[in-house]
Scaffold this active site. Sequence first.
Site, mmCIF file in Angstrom:
data_model
loop_
_atom_site.group_PDB
_atom_site.id
_atom_site.type_symbol
_atom_site.label_atom_id
_atom_site.label_comp_id
_atom_site.label_asym_id
_atom_site.label_seq_id
_atom_site.Cartn_x
_atom_site.Cartn_y
_atom_site.Cartn_z
ATOM 1 N N GLU A 17 -12.841 12.108 36.616
ATOM 2 C CA GLU A 17 -11.382 11.885 36.617
ATOM 3 C C GLU A 17 -10.705 12.223 35.295
ATOM 4 O OE1 GLU A 17 -10.737 7.861 37.970
ATOM 5 O OE2 GLU A 17 -11.541 8.282 39.961
ATOM 6 N N ASP A 61 -13.952 8.006 51.961
ATOM 7 C CA ASP A 61 -13.474 6.901 52.799
ATOM 8 C C ASP A 61 -12.099 7.312 53.318
ATOM 9 O OD1 ASP A 61 -11.993 6.406 50.415
ATOM 10 O OD2 ASP A 61 -13.152 4.616 49.912
ATOM 11 N N HIS A 121 -11.042 10.324 48.809
ATOM 12 C CA HIS A 121 -10.478 9.043 49.252
ATOM 13 C C HIS A 121 -9.196 9.373 50.025
ATOM 14 C CE1 HIS A 121 -13.297 6.745 46.880
ATOM 15 N NE2 HIS A 121 -12.962 7.400 45.793
ATOM 16 N N ASN A 131 -16.416 15.387 38.552
ATOM 17 C CA ASN A 131 -16.034 14.624 39.753
ATOM 18 C C ASN A 131 -14.582 14.160 39.624
ATOM 19 O OD1 ASN A 131 -17.092 13.259 42.231
ATOM 20 N ND2 ASN A 131 -16.639 11.362 41.124
ATOM 21 N N GLU A 188 -17.259 10.490 47.462
ATOM 22 C CA GLU A 188 -16.827 9.086 47.605
ATOM 23 C C GLU A 188 -15.974 8.915 48.859
ATOM 24 O OE1 GLU A 188 -15.026 7.594 43.998
ATOM 25 O OE2 GLU A 188 -16.482 8.613 42.720
HETATM 26 C C1 XIL Z 1 -14.709 1.672 42.297
HETATM 27 C C2 XIL Z 1 -15.672 0.647 42.883
HETATM 28 O O1 XIL Z 1 -15.838 0.911 44.253
HETATM 29 C C3 XIL Z 1 -15.132 -0.759 42.674
HETATM 30 O O2 XIL Z 1 -16.121 -1.711 43.037
HETATM 31 C C4 XIL Z 1 -14.743 -0.974 41.209
HETATM 32 O O3 XIL Z 1 -14.114 -2.231 41.083
HETATM 33 C C5 XIL Z 1 -13.788 0.108 40.743
HETATM 34 O O4 XIL Z 1 -14.406 1.380 40.950
HETATM 35 N N1 XIL Z 1 -13.325 6.553 41.737
HETATM 36 C C6 XIL Z 1 -14.616 6.423 41.266
HETATM 37 C C7 XIL Z 1 -15.402 5.207 41.590
HETATM 38 O O5 XIL Z 1 -15.148 7.368 40.671
HETATM 39 O O6 XIL Z 1 -16.285 4.856 40.559
HETATM 40 C C8 XIL Z 1 -14.507 4.036 41.915
HETATM 41 O O7 XIL Z 1 -15.324 2.948 42.345
HETATM 42 C C9 XIL Z 1 -13.487 4.420 42.967
HETATM 43 C C10 XIL Z 1 -12.612 5.539 42.465
#
Ligand code: XIL
Length: 300
Positions: free
Chosen positions: A128, A238, A208, A171, A236
């Site tokens: 990020e 969802d 996401h 990422n 990641e």
């Molecule tokens: C999130 C986790 O799922 C949570 O448990 C934590 O509180 C915050 O981080 N981008 C990422 C992940 O790269 O590491 C994040 O994970 C979600 C967004």
Amino acid sequence: AGSLGAAAAQSGRYFGTAVAASKLGNSTYSTVLDREFNMVTAENEMKWDTVEPSRGSFNFGPGDQIMSHTQAHGQRMRGHTLVWHSQLPGWVSSIGDAGTLRSVMDNHITQTMSHYKGKIYAWDVVNEAFADGGSGAHRSSVFQNVLGDGFIEEAFRTARTADPAAKLCYNDYNIENWSDAKTQGVYRMVRDFKSRGVPIDCVGFQSHFSSSGPPASFQTTLSNFAALGVDVQITELDIAQAPATAYANTVQACLNVARCTGITVWGIRDSDSWRTGENPLLFDNNGNSKAAYSSVLSTL
Ligand code: XIL
């Protein structure tokens, strides 16, 4: 195939999930984990605030718990993550001297990767680093503000030395839509790294998504990045409310790109999701598969 991992393996890909060490003792959780998934990302346990809470003092305990579980169950691991502005301890974000921050960053990368050397499929070396919105530039962070634009290159070069066998990934989120300035900014960075020989092997698309699912250009984005000579992964995933079609479209976009090597969903049951109340995952709170699960399985 009878599981997500086995179905993905039919085309040489993996299917993974984020895992929390504290849940491994829950039998519903670990039963689904070990039945369905052949790649694991530690949800929080390999982040800087856990691994190096104070300077030079390393805590690999929680990450090791997940690593030993995966080794006992034939799963591989993604490393997540080495350099990120979030879940970063205050002692790092308050460093103002470039020489100090550079050696702190390089030491964190080297120590962490050395600890897991030879055991990690791919590391999210930098997470990020790009800003949202129209700038296409890096976001503000202690790394950017103190070290300048070169901090990403520095991190990747250090990472290659620390574990030459691990794939090194950049990422990020909101880089799935090809026309977005953020996507273009990351694309230009990867193109520049490849042209100058800066070591980078892969780009992770967090994915996401809202309930409308992936942008129409998602496959184009994956294939344009792959054409630069990197692997791509969905890291990641969802999707709010887990619409079956949105999940199928996401999986299909990866399958249509030869260098899309795997898909990871960000948690197992809806109750495990960081997106509280959005029910964005493939299993309900009881560990039963949802419609999106069947849709993903039949698409793979
Ligand atoms: C999130 C986790 O799922 C949570 O448990 C934590 O509180 C915050 O981080 N981008 C990422 C992940 O790269 O590491 C994040 O994970 C979600 C967004």
